[in-house]
Design a protein around this motif. Structure first.
Motif, PDB file in Angstrom:
ATOM      1  N   ALA A  74       0.834  -1.206   0.000  1.00 23.48           N
ATOM      2  CA  ALA A  74       0.000   0.000   0.000  1.00 23.48           C
ATOM      3  C   ALA A  74       0.863   1.247   0.000  1.00 23.48           C
ATOM      4  O   ALA A  74       1.960   1.256   0.553  1.00 23.48           O
ATOM      5  N   PRO A  75       0.375   2.316  -0.619  1.00 24.07           N
ATOM      6  CA  PRO A  75       1.124   3.573  -0.590  1.00 24.07           C
ATOM      7  C   PRO A  75       1.306   4.047   0.844  1.00 24.07           C
ATOM      8  O   PRO A  75       0.354   4.082   1.617  1.00 24.07           O
ATOM      9  N   GLY A  76       2.524   4.354   1.212  1.00 26.12           N
ATOM     10  CA  GLY A  76       2.798   4.777   2.579  1.00 26.12           C
ATOM     11  C   GLY A  76       2.885   3.619   3.552  1.00 26.12           C
ATOM     12  O   GLY A  76       2.942   3.815   4.747  1.00 26.12           O
ATOM     13  N   GLY A  77       2.893   2.387   3.040  1.00 29.79           N
ATOM     14  CA  GLY A  77       2.968   1.217   3.897  1.00 29.79           C
ATOM     15  C   GLY A  77       4.373   0.971   4.393  1.00 29.79           C
ATOM     16  O   GLY A  77       5.276   1.779   4.196  1.00 29.79           O
ATOM     17  N   ALA A  78       4.568  -0.158   5.052  1.00 31.40           N
ATOM     18  CA  ALA A  78       5.857  -0.471   5.642  1.00 31.40           C
ATOM     19  C   ALA A  78       6.951  -0.593   4.572  1.00 31.40           C
ATOM     20  O   ALA A  78       8.083  -0.243   4.792  1.00 31.40           O
ATOM     21  N   GLY A  79       6.544  -1.102   3.379  1.00 32.41           N
ATOM     22  CA  GLY A  79       7.535  -1.258   2.314  1.00 32.41           C
ATOM     23  C   GLY A  79       7.822   0.016   1.572  1.00 32.41           C
ATOM     24  O   GLY A  79       8.862   0.166   0.970  1.00 32.41           O
ATOM     25  N   GLY A  80       6.858   0.932   1.589  1.00 32.40           N
ATOM     26  CA  GLY A  80       7.052   2.219   0.938  1.00 32.40           C
ATOM     27  C   GLY A  80       6.992   2.150  -0.569  1.00 32.40           C
ATOM     28  O   GLY A  80       7.380   3.070  -1.249  1.00 32.40           O
ATOM     29  N   GLN A  81       6.498   1.011  -1.132  1.00 29.32           N
ATOM     30  CA  GLN A  81       6.435   0.872  -2.574  1.00 29.32           C
ATOM     31  C   GLN A  81       5.029   1.233  -3.046  1.00 29.32           C
ATOM     32  O   GLN A  81       4.045   0.964  -2.385  1.00 29.32           O
ATOM     33  N   MET A  82       4.944   1.818  -4.211  1.00 26.31           N
ATOM     34  CA  MET A  82       3.667   2.145  -4.796  1.00 26.31           C
ATOM     35  C   MET A  82       3.243   0.960  -5.669  1.00 26.31           C
ATOM     36  O   MET A  82       4.022   0.470  -6.484  1.00 26.31           O
TER      37      MET A  82
END
Length: 88
Positions: free
Chosen positions: A78-86
Motif C-alpha cells: 500500500a502507498p505509505g505502507g511499511a515497504g514504501g512501494q507504490m
C-alpha cells in the motif's frame, strides 16, 4: 386480550427495531461486490501465503496464519505502507 401476548409482541417488535437499527449503523462499503477475477486473485494470494482450503484438520490455524501473511503483504504494498512501494 391477555397481557402475555401483548408483552411477547412488544418484545418481538423491540427486537426487530434493534436489529434494523444495528444494521443501518454499519458503515457502507463503497467498493461494491467483487468480480469473479478479483475473488480468484484473492484466493491465489491466500494459497501463496500457505492457505489450503482442503486442510480441515488445521483449519482455523492455517486460515489465520495465511490471513496475517496476506494482510502484511498488502500493507507493505500500500502507498505509505511499511515497504514504501507504490503498487501499479
Amino acid at each position: 386480550m391477555n397481557t402475555l401476548p401483548r408483552v411477547a409482541l412488544g418484545v418481538l417488535a423491540g427486537a426487530c427495531w434493534f436489529a434494523s437499527a444495528a444494521a443501518l449503523a454499519q458503515p457502507y462499503d463503497q467498493s461494491g461486490p467483487l468480480t469473479r477475477a478479483q475473488v480468484r486473485a484473492d484466493l491465489i494470494e491466500w494459497r501463496q501465503a500457505g492457505y489450503d482450503p482442503m486442510d480441515w484438520v488445521n483449519y482455523p490455524e492455517n486460515a489465520q496464519r495465511a490471513g496475517a501473511i496476506v494482510a502484511q503483504r498488502r500493507a507493505s504494498r500500500a502507498p505509505g505502507g511499511a515497504g514504501g512501494q507504490m503498487s501499479q
